[in-house]
Scaffold this motif. Structure first.
Motif, PDB file in Angstrom:
ATOM      1  N   LYS A  77       0.862  -1.174   0.000  1.00 27.49           N
ATOM      2  CA  LYS A  77       0.000   0.000   0.000  1.00 27.49           C
ATOM      3  C   LYS A  77       0.905   1.232   0.000  1.00 27.49           C
ATOM      4  CE  LYS A  77      -3.434   2.320   2.839  1.00 27.49           C
ATOM      5  NZ  LYS A  77      -4.100   2.328   4.125  1.00 27.49           N
ATOM      6  N   PRO A  78       0.735   2.110  -0.970  1.00 27.34           N
ATOM      7  CA  PRO A  78       1.594   3.295  -0.973  1.00 27.34           C
ATOM      8  C   PRO A  78       1.307   4.178   0.235  1.00 27.34           C
ATOM      9  CG  PRO A  78      -0.069   3.448  -2.693  1.00 27.34           C
ATOM     10  CD  PRO A  78      -0.200   2.091  -2.078  1.00 27.34           C
ATOM     11  N   LEU A  79       2.342   4.781   0.746  1.00 29.22           N
ATOM     12  CA  LEU A  79       2.194   5.661   1.896  1.00 29.22           C
ATOM     13  C   LEU A  79       1.565   6.981   1.472  1.00 29.22           C
ATOM     14  CD1 LEU A  79       5.685   5.160   3.531  1.00 29.22           C
ATOM     15  CD2 LEU A  79       3.539   4.135   4.222  1.00 29.22           C
ATOM     16  N   SER A  80       0.637   7.462   2.287  1.00 25.21           N
ATOM     17  CA  SER A  80       0.021   8.757   1.992  1.00 25.21           C
ATOM     18  C   SER A  80       0.654   9.794   2.918  1.00 25.21           C
ATOM     19  CB  SER A  80      -1.489   8.705   2.196  1.00 25.21           C
ATOM     20  OG  SER A  80      -1.776   8.406   3.542  1.00 25.21           O
ATOM     21  N   ILE A  81       1.137  10.834   2.333  1.00 20.94           N
ATOM     22  CA  ILE A  81       1.785  11.892   3.102  1.00 20.94           C
ATOM     23  C   ILE A  81       0.833  13.074   3.151  1.00 20.94           C
ATOM     24  CG2 ILE A  81       3.750  13.453   3.183  1.00 20.94           C
ATOM     25  CD1 ILE A  81       5.306  11.328   1.625  1.00 20.94           C
TER      26      ILE A  81
END
Length: 128
Positions: A77-81
């Motif tokens: 899961k891509p990290l959300s910044i």
């Protein structure tokens, strides 16, 4: 300044051993041939290969090296910044800096008057 040679200095000669240079070139050619002839995957047991390993002819005789593209692991899961909201400069009242300057001037005038008074008191004490 003119250039002059000190008579006390001795001459030195630098030389290269041509046979050693020839020998090193032959070893390098042999290494290149072994790399091109045997493209097998090297099992390094998690060991990092160094330049000394690849330049060592005994290492290359035992094993052959294949260079592959590095593919990093992909996160599930891509990290959300989250970026903070933009900060706006506070709205300044155009008269506020003027008020501040007037207050500073008043403070300086008060300090000047106090200093004059203290100097007068000191002069009176010195005269007595």
């Amino acid at each position: 300044m003119s250039a002059t040679r000190d008579k006390n200095q001795k001459f030195t000669f630098l030389y290269s051993n041509l046979y050693q240079i020839y020998k090193q070139e032959k070893v390098q050619e042999k290494i290149q041939e072994t790399i091109q002839d045997k493209p097998q995957v090297l099992k390094s047991q998690g060991r990092v290969l160094k330049a000394e390993d690849l330049n060592n002819p005994t290492f290359l005789e035992q094993k052959s090296v294949e260079v592959r593209e590095f593919k990093p692991l992909v996160l599930v899961k891509p990290l959300s910044i989250q970026h903070p909201p933009e900060l706006k400069p506070p709205e300044l009242n155009p008269m506020e800096p003027l008020k501040s300057l007037k207050k500073n001037l008043q403070d300086l005038t008060d300090l000047h008057a106090r200093l004059k008074f203290m100097l007068q008191e000191l002069e009176d004490l010195v005269k007595e």
